[in-house]
Design an enzyme around this catalytic site. Structure first.
Site, PDB file in Angstrom:
ATOM      1  N   GLN A  55       4.280   0.715   2.080  1.00 39.70           N
ATOM      2  CA  GLN A  55       4.531  -0.495   2.840  1.00 39.70           C
ATOM      3  C   GLN A  55       5.664  -1.282   2.184  1.00 39.70           C
ATOM      4  OE1 GLN A  55       2.452  -2.014   5.832  1.00 39.70           O
ATOM      5  NE2 GLN A  55       2.972   0.151   5.882  1.00 39.70           N
ATOM      6  N   ASP A  80       0.795  -1.226   0.000  1.00 40.77           N
ATOM      7  CA  ASP A  80       0.000   0.000   0.000  1.00 40.77           C
ATOM      8  C   ASP A  80       0.829   1.279   0.000  1.00 40.77           C
ATOM      9  OD1 ASP A  80      -1.695  -2.075   0.569  1.00 40.77           O
ATOM     10  OD2 ASP A  80      -2.534  -1.203   2.380  1.00 40.77           O
ATOM     11  N   SER A 111      -0.018   0.496   7.474  1.00 41.10           N
ATOM     12  CA  SER A 111      -0.403   1.643   6.654  1.00 41.10           C
ATOM     13  C   SER A 111      -0.868   2.829   7.484  1.00 41.10           C
ATOM     14  CB  SER A 111      -1.516   1.241   5.686  1.00 41.10           C
ATOM     15  OG  SER A 111      -1.030   0.351   4.716  1.00 41.10           O
TER      16      SER A 111
END
Length: 507
Positions: free
Chosen positions: A49, A32, A91
């Site tokens: 990420q 992400d 995240s």
């Protein structure tokens, strides 16, 4: 003790599957996007990420890259690392604390605060860290966590500034409850629960999906956009958007949830904090992958996994049924647009063949097509192919109904580098389209080695689709049929220039 990786590697961007106009990490695993923002100097920051020591999701850090134009990215050192080996930095988002509401920045107006989920062995909590050097290094807040509801599924905070109430607002997911919670704060350190929002259509009946991220974005005409990503539903990872109003505490939906893309590989996107900057629409970037099969894709043989979508400029447009999210490549691809490879001002019932093996050294091209008037029975087809292997990926616009309503189709079934239906890697996709004002239609297709992004009718329909050929695709065939007399179908094909030719990474 924090595990700090000083060398993120320069990366090898020459592999035949490695996208050339999309962002991908220097090496190893990425998922992400996190903490997207643009600073006062006009530098875009993309955090993401990142597992710096493996090709599957684990050991999550925040990787970091910067850009002046949203396309040419410079890899930076890892921005945030987990404090101990048994936790992960999940995240989140980042904001610029211009007014020093946090107290972290007494002598500056460009301090950055990252807000993220810390995944621990027993629960997920929300933490913050601050940067005094423009977002390159971060110091964890000594009072962490800033929110702890004693839950193992409480994650992915997205924070914005709500000017009417002079408060920071966080949207965060109660994942197992399929609910988005809203919290407010005057200083990014102390947070008060304000309300919850649940859409009965997400994740849908009889699924095991988990709400995975939420985001608020100031929209046009005082509209807001709530974005919800789900993982585990049929189709794997999916992202929906819901337009509505928000008074600083409560979100009210004005239309049903709708998918951002009609294909399968657009997930967990974020908008850049502090955009728009008075010069255009907000800009959005998503993870161009799907959780159902992302950890199995063949790019591992090149030492990396996953890429981001193109940066997209987006806006909400009114429709007969409510609102639609319209997206198109940011800056009209200008930073990467190469030479014109082919043009046909009036294709008619003919065919255009383009061999771009030499004309586009990057292996990436963009197709633009304009159809003057859609009519029942018309079809516009395109296919990128490999002469060496016979593989192809492509699609069509078919207008098959009275009133010239139609369908856009995409097909990746004829590429053979990754075929695994059991993992949910669907091979074909389709969506209904309606003609543009004036009765015509348009199509923009970006092909970037192993990624296809499609924008129909100025972006009223869009799709991100991965494909994995065994040989590079180097030709494009375009043809139209059923075109009424007097209807103009024009086509242009441009090379796209690699953004990775001179890439280096921070050490």
């Amino acid at each position: 003790m924090s595990r700090v990786f000083a060398d993120v590697s320069t990366g090898n961007y020459t592999g035949p599957l490695r996208p050339q106009v999309h962002f991908s990490p220097p090496a190893e695993w990425m998922n992400d996007p996190n903490g997207l923002l643009v600073d006062a100097n006009g530098t875009y920051h993309l955090y993401y990420q990142y597992n710096p020591i493996g090709l599957t999701p684990a050991n999550q850090h925040w990787g970091h890259a910067t850009s002046k134009d949203l396309y040419h990215w410079e890899n930076q050192a890892i921005a945030i690392s987990p404090p101990t080996s048994d936790v992960q930095i999940f995240s989140g988002s980042a904001v610029i604390d211009v007014n020093n509401t946090s107290g972290f920045f007494p002598n500056q107006t460009n301090g950055i605060v990252a807000i993220y989920t810390l995944n621990t062995p027993t629960k997920e909590v929300q933490e913050i860290a601050y940067s005094t050097d423009g977002g390159f290094t971060f110091t964890p807040f000594s009072g962490n966590p800033v929110i702890d509801v004693n839950s193992g599924a409480f994650r992915d905070p997205k924070v914005i500034w709500h000017a009417s109430t002079n408060l920071w607002v966080m949207a965060v997911a109660y994942a197992n409850d399929f609910t988005i919670g809203f919290y407010t704060s005057p200083n990014l350190k102390s947070w008060t629960h304000a309300s919850n929002f649940t859409d009965p259509a997400i994740p849908g009946p009889n699924t095991s999906a988990q709400t995975c991220s939420g985001a608020l974005l100031p929209g046009h005409a005082n509209m807001y956009l709530l974005q919800i990503s789900t993982n585990g539903a049929p189709g794997g990872s999916l992202t929906h958007y819901i337009p509505g109003t928000f008074d600083g505490t409560t979100f009210v939906a004005l239309a049903p949830a709708a998918p951002i893309d009609f294909a399968q590989d657009n997930y967990a996107g974020q908008f850049f904090f502090d955009t728009p900057r008075g010069d255009g629409d907000p800009v959005f970037i998503a993870w161009a992958a799907n959780g159902a099969y992302a950890a199995s894709t063949p790019t591992a043989q090149e030492g990396w996994r996953s890429a981001m979508s193109l940066p997209r400029a987006v806006h909400l447009a009114p429709t007969r049924g409510g609102f639609a999210l319209v997206s198109r490549p940011a800056r009209a691809l200008a930073p990467v647009l190469g030479p014109l490879l082919a043009r046909n001002a009036n294709l008619g019932h003919g065919e255009l063949l383009v061999d771009f093996a030499r004309g586009s050294p990057s292996g990436a091209v963009v197709l633009h097509a304009e159809i003057g008037a859609a009519a029942p029975g018309m079809s516009f087809d395109f296919a990128f192919a490999s002469a060496a292997s016979g593989e192809r990926v492509g699609g069509s616009l078919n207008f098959d109904r009275a009133g010239a309503g139609g369908v856009v189709h995409l097909d990746r079934s004829q590429t053979h580098g990754f075929v695994n239906p059991g993992m949910g890697f669907n091979e074909t996709f389709a969506a209904e389209v309606v003609p543009q004002a004036g009765g015509g239609a348009s199509l923009e297709v970006v092909m970037d080695r192993s990624m296809l992004e499609v924008f129909v009718n100025g972006g009223s329909k869009s799709a991100t689709m991965l494909f994995f050929p065994t040989e590079p695709l180097t030709t494009l065939a375009v043809n139209a049929s059923g075109v009424p007399e007097g209807v103009v179908v024009s086509v242009e094909v441009f090379a796209l220039e690699s953004v990775w030719a001179n890439t280096t990474a921070a050490v």
